[in-house]
Design an enzyme around this catalytic site. Sequence first.
Site, PDB file in Angstrom:
ATOM      1  N   ARG A  55      -6.492   6.319  -7.067  1.00 33.94           N
ATOM      2  CA  ARG A  55      -6.283   7.887  -6.797  1.00 33.94           C
ATOM      3  C   ARG A  55      -6.340   8.458  -8.354  1.00 33.94           C
ATOM      4  O   ARG A  55      -7.065   9.385  -8.386  1.00 33.94           O
ATOM      5  CB  ARG A  55      -5.028   8.147  -6.140  1.00 33.94           C
ATOM      6  CG  ARG A  55      -4.708   7.603  -4.631  1.00 33.94           C
ATOM      7  CD  ARG A  55      -3.571   7.460  -4.090  1.00 33.94           C
ATOM      8  NE  ARG A  55      -2.891   8.856  -4.148  1.00 33.94           N
ATOM      9  CZ  ARG A  55      -1.697   8.998  -3.687  1.00 33.94           C
ATOM     10  NH1 ARG A  55      -0.794   8.043  -3.332  1.00 33.94           N
ATOM     11  NH2 ARG A  55      -1.256  10.420  -3.410  1.00 33.94           N
ATOM     12  N   THR A  75      -1.902   5.367   2.764  1.00 37.25           N
ATOM     13  CA  THR A  75      -3.054   4.356   2.540  1.00 37.25           C
ATOM     14  C   THR A  75      -2.902   3.404   3.828  1.00 37.25           C
ATOM     15  O   THR A  75      -1.935   2.877   3.880  1.00 37.25           O
ATOM     16  CB  THR A  75      -3.047   3.821   1.275  1.00 37.25           C
ATOM     17  OG1 THR A  75      -3.057   4.733   0.259  1.00 37.25           O
ATOM     18  CG2 THR A  75      -4.374   2.902   1.331  1.00 37.25           C
ATOM     19  N   LEU A 119       0.956  -1.179   0.151  1.00 34.27           N
ATOM     20  CA  LEU A 119      -0.110  -0.169   0.033  1.00 34.27           C
ATOM     21  C   LEU A 119       0.905   1.271   0.110  1.00 34.27           C
ATOM     22  O   LEU A 119       1.963   1.302   0.662  1.00 34.27           O
ATOM     23  CB  LEU A 119      -0.926  -0.045   1.196  1.00 34.27           C
ATOM     24  CG  LEU A 119      -1.890  -1.068   1.351  1.00 34.27           C
ATOM     25  CD1 LEU A 119      -2.520  -1.075   2.831  1.00 34.27           C
ATOM     26  CD2 LEU A 119      -2.929  -1.093   0.330  1.00 34.27           C
ATOM     27  N   ASP A 120       0.232   2.265  -0.469  1.00 34.86           N
ATOM     28  CA  ASP A 120       1.152   3.447  -0.371  1.00 34.86           C
ATOM     29  C   ASP A 120       1.210   3.911   1.016  1.00 34.86           C
ATOM     30  O   ASP A 120       0.541   3.491   1.873  1.00 34.86           O
ATOM     31  CB  ASP A 120       0.283   4.767  -1.239  1.00 34.86           C
ATOM     32  CG  ASP A 120       0.110   4.575  -2.821  1.00 34.86           C
ATOM     33  OD1 ASP A 120       1.026   3.772  -3.299  1.00 34.86           O
ATOM     34  OD2 ASP A 120      -0.883   4.810  -3.131  1.00 34.86           O
ATOM     35  N   ARG A 121       2.292   4.781   1.291  1.00 32.60           N
ATOM     36  CA  ARG A 121       2.547   5.192   2.719  1.00 32.60           C
ATOM     37  C   ARG A 121       1.509   5.796   3.352  1.00 32.60           C
ATOM     38  O   ARG A 121       1.134   5.472   4.511  1.00 32.60           O
ATOM     39  CB  ARG A 121       3.853   6.091   2.628  1.00 32.60           C
ATOM     40  CG  ARG A 121       4.199   6.405   4.300  1.00 32.60           C
ATOM     41  CD  ARG A 121       5.446   7.419   4.109  1.00 32.60           C
ATOM     42  NE  ARG A 121       4.959   8.700   3.274  1.00 32.60           N
ATOM     43  CZ  ARG A 121       5.912   9.554   3.064  1.00 32.60           C
ATOM     44  NH1 ARG A 121       7.300   9.649   3.501  1.00 32.60           N
ATOM     45  NH2 ARG A 121       5.666  10.661   2.617  1.00 32.60           N
TER      46      ARG A 121
END
Length: 293
Positions: A233, A137, A133-135
């Site tokens: 996103r 998220t 996951l993105d940092r």
Amino acid sequence: MRFTWRNTATVPMKVKTLLSQHGVTRSLLKKVKYHGGAILVNDQPVLAIHVLTGGEKVTMVTPIEIGNDFLGGSDLPLTILYEDRDYLIANKPAGVASVPAHHLPENTLANRVKGYYQAQAYENQVVHITTRLDRDTSGIVLFAKHHFAHSIIDAQLKTHAMRKMYLAVVSGVLPADHGWLDQPIGRAPGSFIKRTITPDGRPSLTEYWVVRRLADRTVVKVRLHTGRTHQIRVHFAAAGYPLIGDTLYGGPRNPWINRQALHCMQLSFYDPFLQRDLTTFAPLPQDIVDLMR
């Protein structure tokens, strides 16, 4: 570790053929052959080219996976949603990277899992992260606890058999209760981080359902049918509904949340070791709950 199957075939086949039918890859067979593992037929060692005739018990013994020093262990908090012999599923908080990078300190989720393995004195110390996951998220991240389990997940990811569900809060009011976002995604010109819709990008498919409409925002449940970087996103921003707090893609700032309003809330996949589907849920973090209220 030992994995055992019964050969139910009625025609002759090589051991390596049976193993491949159960998800054993060539790279794993090489590790078994050259790094201390074994293949047994009726408890007797054989080569992978040994021919089976029917009814045999076939066992694969995998070598211990010794961790490397490139990934340090951390004793920072780790929230475990599920764990068994083969998989560990963690709930990643927002603001924590999934894996180390040159510009990030070693307090990532992978470091925390490594520290947990060390504290538990597990034989296998290699951290196999299979989803990321993105940092900023939050939500579910899946770790395989050995090479074989990792290869099983990789195969499911390639065939889109894994089901990942997210909850997002987007700006604006979506008119349709259900919809699809289907635009190719590629790297934005001049940026190593940002992605964009581009004709020569990789095919990307996002499905969504409206959960709740508020005055100036919409709560949506989202399923990824492909796994591109920043896919949710980028797709919602391109549709004119950027995520609340997602300043990278034009999302409006909000006093209730200081990051993109995105949470991986559900993960489902088939576990061949348990021989059943495995589904895990992650509770909503407080900032998204506040934003929804």
